[in-house]
Design a protein around this motif. Structure first.
Motif, PDB file in Angstrom:
ATOM      1  N   VAL A 121       0.842  -1.191   0.000  1.00 31.93           N
ATOM      2  CA  VAL A 121       0.000   0.000   0.000  1.00 31.93           C
ATOM      3  C   VAL A 121       0.880   1.244   0.000  1.00 31.93           C
ATOM      4  CG1 VAL A 121      -1.920  -1.170   1.141  1.00 31.93           C
ATOM      5  CG2 VAL A 121      -0.204  -0.006   2.535  1.00 31.93           C
ATOM      6  N   ASP A 122       0.274   2.389  -0.220  1.00 35.36           N
ATOM      7  CA  ASP A 122       1.040   3.621  -0.379  1.00 35.36           C
ATOM      8  C   ASP A 122       1.926   3.925   0.823  1.00 35.36           C
ATOM      9  OD1 ASP A 122      -1.185   4.141   1.203  1.00 35.36           O
ATOM     10  OD2 ASP A 122      -1.511   6.149   0.402  1.00 35.36           O
ATOM     11  N   SER A 123       1.427   3.657   2.031  1.00 34.15           N
ATOM     12  CA  SER A 123       2.225   3.953   3.225  1.00 34.15           C
ATOM     13  C   SER A 123       3.513   3.132   3.255  1.00 34.15           C
ATOM     14  CB  SER A 123       1.396   3.715   4.492  1.00 34.15           C
ATOM     15  OG  SER A 123       0.926   2.388   4.543  1.00 34.15           O
ATOM     16  N   ASP A 124       3.486   1.922   2.703  1.00 38.02           N
ATOM     17  CA  ASP A 124       4.696   1.100   2.632  1.00 38.02           C
ATOM     18  C   ASP A 124       5.761   1.789   1.780  1.00 38.02           C
ATOM     19  OD1 ASP A 124       3.541  -1.030   4.125  1.00 38.02           O
ATOM     20  OD2 ASP A 124       2.583  -1.796   2.316  1.00 38.02           O
TER      21      ASP A 124
ATOM     22  N   GLY B  20      -0.999  14.298   4.150  1.00 35.47           N
ATOM     23  CA  GLY B  20      -1.615  13.004   3.913  1.00 35.47           C
ATOM     24  C   GLY B  20      -0.599  11.913   4.212  1.00 35.47           C
ATOM     25  N   THR B  21      -0.804  10.743   3.642  1.00 34.18           N
ATOM     26  CA  THR B  21       0.115   9.619   3.884  1.00 34.18           C
ATOM     27  C   THR B  21       1.526   9.931   3.423  1.00 34.18           C
ATOM     28  OG1 THR B  21      -1.800   8.237   3.335  1.00 34.18           O
ATOM     29  CG2 THR B  21       0.258   7.109   3.719  1.00 34.18           C
ATOM     30  N   VAL B  22       1.669  10.813   2.438  1.00 31.96           N
ATOM     31  CA  VAL B  22       3.001  11.142   1.913  1.00 31.96           C
ATOM     32  C   VAL B  22       3.897  11.745   2.987  1.00 31.96           C
ATOM     33  CG1 VAL B  22       2.611  13.527   1.141  1.00 31.96           C
ATOM     34  CG2 VAL B  22       4.121  12.030  -0.182  1.00 31.96           C
ATOM     35  N   ALA B  23       3.314  12.243   4.075  1.00 34.87           N
ATOM     36  CA  ALA B  23       4.124  12.807   5.161  1.00 34.87           C
ATOM     37  C   ALA B  23       5.067  11.773   5.765  1.00 34.87           C
ATOM     38  CB  ALA B  23       3.215  13.397   6.244  1.00 34.87           C
TER      39      ALA B  23
END
Length: 445
Positions: free
Chosen positions: A319-322, A365-368
């Motif tokens: 997932v994106d957070s990974d 967002g998650t990109v942080a």
């Protein structure tokens, strides 16, 4: 006697609030009280009577009366004395963030968080669970209501919650807090559009509920930072892509609740990837958490990254957070994937920045999870694309992980302390449990 003193001559209406006012305060008085409280919120170090009188264009006597009301409400407190300008050092007053607590609920696509916070935005307690907009609303809201009920009694040593602020990662019609999903393609959680989220939560908790788009909550958090510029773009990259806009210190929502909806701008030469809106070539298909996930799961990415292979073997998905955590850890493939996305994003932002000339671009967002490296990459790429006069006062930074919570809290706090809402609950001493606020349909009044 000044005009303000004439307006305030009902003053002696604001005797002890603990006994309740002798009669309802005039709307002019309440509006000035709201302005005074908001002004004090902007200066945590405190403001003087003369500062308030000058900024709010009110007479000293009127300021004294509004100050007395705010202090009796426990919303303002003494802040010592300021610097002397030749005479006696002035008394200073500051906003009291501990005057009440608030509840906040952030529903993202895959995860949700409920929190108990101070009126000033400090997180006191939080609960996070793995459900979000991709699940049925009844399921998510049942869990949310239970956790919010638990949180409201988690700190009996503190004042009880006044209201609930909610953010969701889709456009919201701010007039009534209903969801406005701009896309109708496969996978769109359309069941949320007709779900009476505000009504259900307000009735369950017996308190007022205020709802907005997550990007607006993020922008509000950025705008409320001490020293924040008055013009800001807040770009959220999570599973989807969105942007919040702050103009002259105020969140700009637009005529159709879709300001900053950059995800579905169509680009030439982006290939045949179909967007969730049903069209092809949308920005979100190449710059979003979903696009980054797709790239990270590709065979060539897995071959080149032991980190991604390990994640895939453990959970059978990425997932994106990974990927964003991989950037923070220095994984070469994750850095390449995210850097390419940053360069594409910078091309779009260069146009927006040249047009709008903000003082700050916040990437959240998650990109942080990437840490400051992503902001550095985007900032460098933007500066290559815009004029020096545009770039010289521009700051690009990574947002705080709690920005959505802070923004949802700020949303509810600002509405509760706005003139029309304040006038409703002031005779009761607190907005908590006031039936008119629990049942009100419009949230933009």
């Amino acid at each position: 006697m000044t005009p303000d003193d004439v307006v305030g001559s009902e003053a002696d209406e604001d005797t002890s609030l603990s006994r309740g006012p002798r009669r309802p305060l005039s709307f002019v008085h309440v509006a000035q009280l709201s302005d005074l409280i908001e002004q004090a919120r902007r200066f945590p170090q405190g403001v003087s009577r003369s500062d308030l009188a000058e900024t709010l264009s009110m007479g000293r006597n009127a300021v004294d009366r509004r100050l007395r009301t705010a202090v009796e409400m426990n919303l303002l407190e003494p802040a010592g004395r300021g610097a002397s300008t030749g005479g006696r050092a002035p008394e200073m007053w500051r906003f009291n963030p501990g005057a009440a607590t608030m509840l906040a609920l952030v529903i993202s696509y895959r995860q949700s968080t409920a929190a108990l916070m101070t009126l000033g935005g400090e997180v006191l307690e939080r609960r996070t669970w793995e459900e979000g907009l991709l699940q049925p609303p009844s399921r998510v809201l049942t869990r949310a209501a239970a956790l919010l009920s638990e949180l409201r009694t988690a700190r009996p040593d503190l004042p009880g919650p006044w209201a609930l602020g909610v953010s969701l990662p889709v456009p919201v019609d701010f007039r009534d807090g209903s969801l406005v999903l701009p896309v109708t393609g496969a996978g769109t959680p359309s069941q949320w559009t007709s779900y009476p989220l505000r009504t259900r939560l307000a009735r369950h908790l017996s308190m007022s509920v205020w709802v907005d788009d997550e990007v607006n909550a993020l922008a509000l958090a950025a705008a409320s930072r001490v020293g924040a510029p008055s013009d800001i773009l807040y770009v959220r990259i999570s599973l989807g892509l969105g942007m919040g806009i702050v103009s002259n210190g105020q969140v700009h929502r637009g005529a159709g609740a879709a300001s900053g909806e950059i995800a579905h701008i169509q680009l030439a030469g982006t290939g045949g990837e179909r967007c969730r809106c049903g069209r092809q070539g949308c920005l979100e298909t190449v710059i979003s958490g979903a696009a980054i996930e797709r790239e990270a799961r590709a065979a060539h990415a897995l071959r080149g990254s032991p980190y991604l292979r390990e994640v895939m073997s453990e959970r059978d998905t990425i997932v994106d957070s990974d990927v964003f955590r991989g950037v923070a850890e220095g994984d070469r493939v994750c850095v390449r994937i995210v850097s390419e996305a940053a360069d594409r994003l910078s091309g779009i932002l260069a146009v927006l920045i040249t047009t709008y000339n903000p003082g700050e671009v916040v990437l959240g967002g998650t990109v942080a999870l990437c840490g400051p490296q992503f902001a550095h990459t985007v900032g460098q790429s933007i500066r290559r694309r815009v004029l020096p006069v545009t770039a010289e006062r521009l700051r690009v930074r990574i947002g705080d992980p709690d920005d959505a919570l802070v923004g949802a809290n700020r949303l509810a706090a600002e509405r509760v302390l706005s003139p029309h809402v304040l006038q409703v609950w002031l005779p009761h001493g607190s907005p908590a449990g006031v039936e008119e606020l629990i049942t009100h349909r419009r949230q933009d009044a």
